[in-house]
Design an enzyme around this catalytic site. Structure first.
Site, PDB file in Angstrom:
ATOM      1  N   CYS A 165       0.812  -1.221   0.000  1.00 51.38           N
ATOM      2  CA  CYS A 165       0.000   0.000   0.000  1.00 51.38           C
ATOM      3  C   CYS A 165       0.845   1.270   0.000  1.00 51.38           C
ATOM      4  CB  CYS A 165      -0.995  -0.007   1.154  1.00 51.38           C
ATOM      5  SG  CYS A 165      -0.267   0.047   2.808  1.00 51.38           S
ATOM      6  N   HIS A 223      -2.578   0.902   6.757  1.00 47.73           N
ATOM      7  CA  HIS A 223      -2.952   0.856   5.346  1.00 47.73           C
ATOM      8  C   HIS A 223      -3.197   2.279   4.860  1.00 47.73           C
ATOM      9  CE1 HIS A 223      -4.245  -1.049   1.665  1.00 47.73           C
ATOM     10  NE2 HIS A 223      -5.382  -0.365   1.682  1.00 47.73           N
ATOM     11  N   HIS A 268      -5.779   1.948  -4.051  1.00 49.84           N
ATOM     12  CA  HIS A 268      -4.852   1.395  -3.065  1.00 49.84           C
ATOM     13  C   HIS A 268      -4.405   0.009  -3.494  1.00 49.84           C
ATOM     14  CE1 HIS A 268      -7.911  -1.302  -0.993  1.00 49.84           C
ATOM     15  NE2 HIS A 268      -8.629  -0.613  -1.846  1.00 49.84           N
TER      16      HIS A 268
END
Length: 163
Positions: free
Chosen positions: A53, A104, A116
């Site tokens: 990510c 994240h 993402h």
């Protein structure tokens, strides 16, 4: 070939999802994100061979001449906090997916969606309103100054120069 077809399909879906009137649809930011769509997830990955990510957000912002660290928690320490209802394309959105704080990160693309690197699906566009992300949302940060936003997130005749 399969990756290119996936990227084209996701890109087309993104175009239809965002609509042709979106400021994001023909920009340097869009071009940078589009280059990563469909890429597989690789822990520690920072290239189109595979992203995690924060590697994906590093990649996108590097195409905009902005350097980010390779860790979602470190990225969370940057920029200016933004309320969810004030998000603009290019803002970073952060989540606690591990139960241990920020773990994240993605790039807000508008219309309640963010790009993402999902550990299960690779680089995709997801909705902030998805139950999974609503429960894990930590906050957002604006990395782009107003001038930089105007340069990279609005229609740009030279957006094809992003490599």
């Amino acid at each position: 070939m399969r990756k290119k077809l996936t990227a084209v399909a996701v890109g087309c879906a993104l175009l239809f999802t965002l609509g042709t009137g979106s400021a994001f649809a023909d920009s340097k930011l869009d071009s940078a994100i589009d280059k990563g769509l469909g890429t597989k997830y690789v822990s520690g990955g920072t290239t189109t061979s595979g992203f995690d990510c924060s590697g994906f957000t590093m990649f996108v912002f590097s195409k905009l001449d902005i350097e980010l660290p390779h860790q979602s928690g470190s990225q969370y320490k940057m920029g200016t906090a933004v309320e969810k209802d004030e998000l603009k394309a290019g803002d970073l959105v952060f989540f606690n997916t591990s139960g241990k704080g920020v773990s994240h990160v993605g790039v807000f693309v508008g219309d309640g969606k963010f790009a993402h690197a999902s550990s299960s699906k690779g680089v995709v566009i997801s909705k902030l309103s998805d139950d999974y992300y609503v429960k894990r949302y930590v906050g957002a940060k604006r990395i782009l100054s107003t001038d930089k936003f105007e340069e990279v997130a609005t229609d740009s005749p030279d957006h094809d120069d992003v490599e």
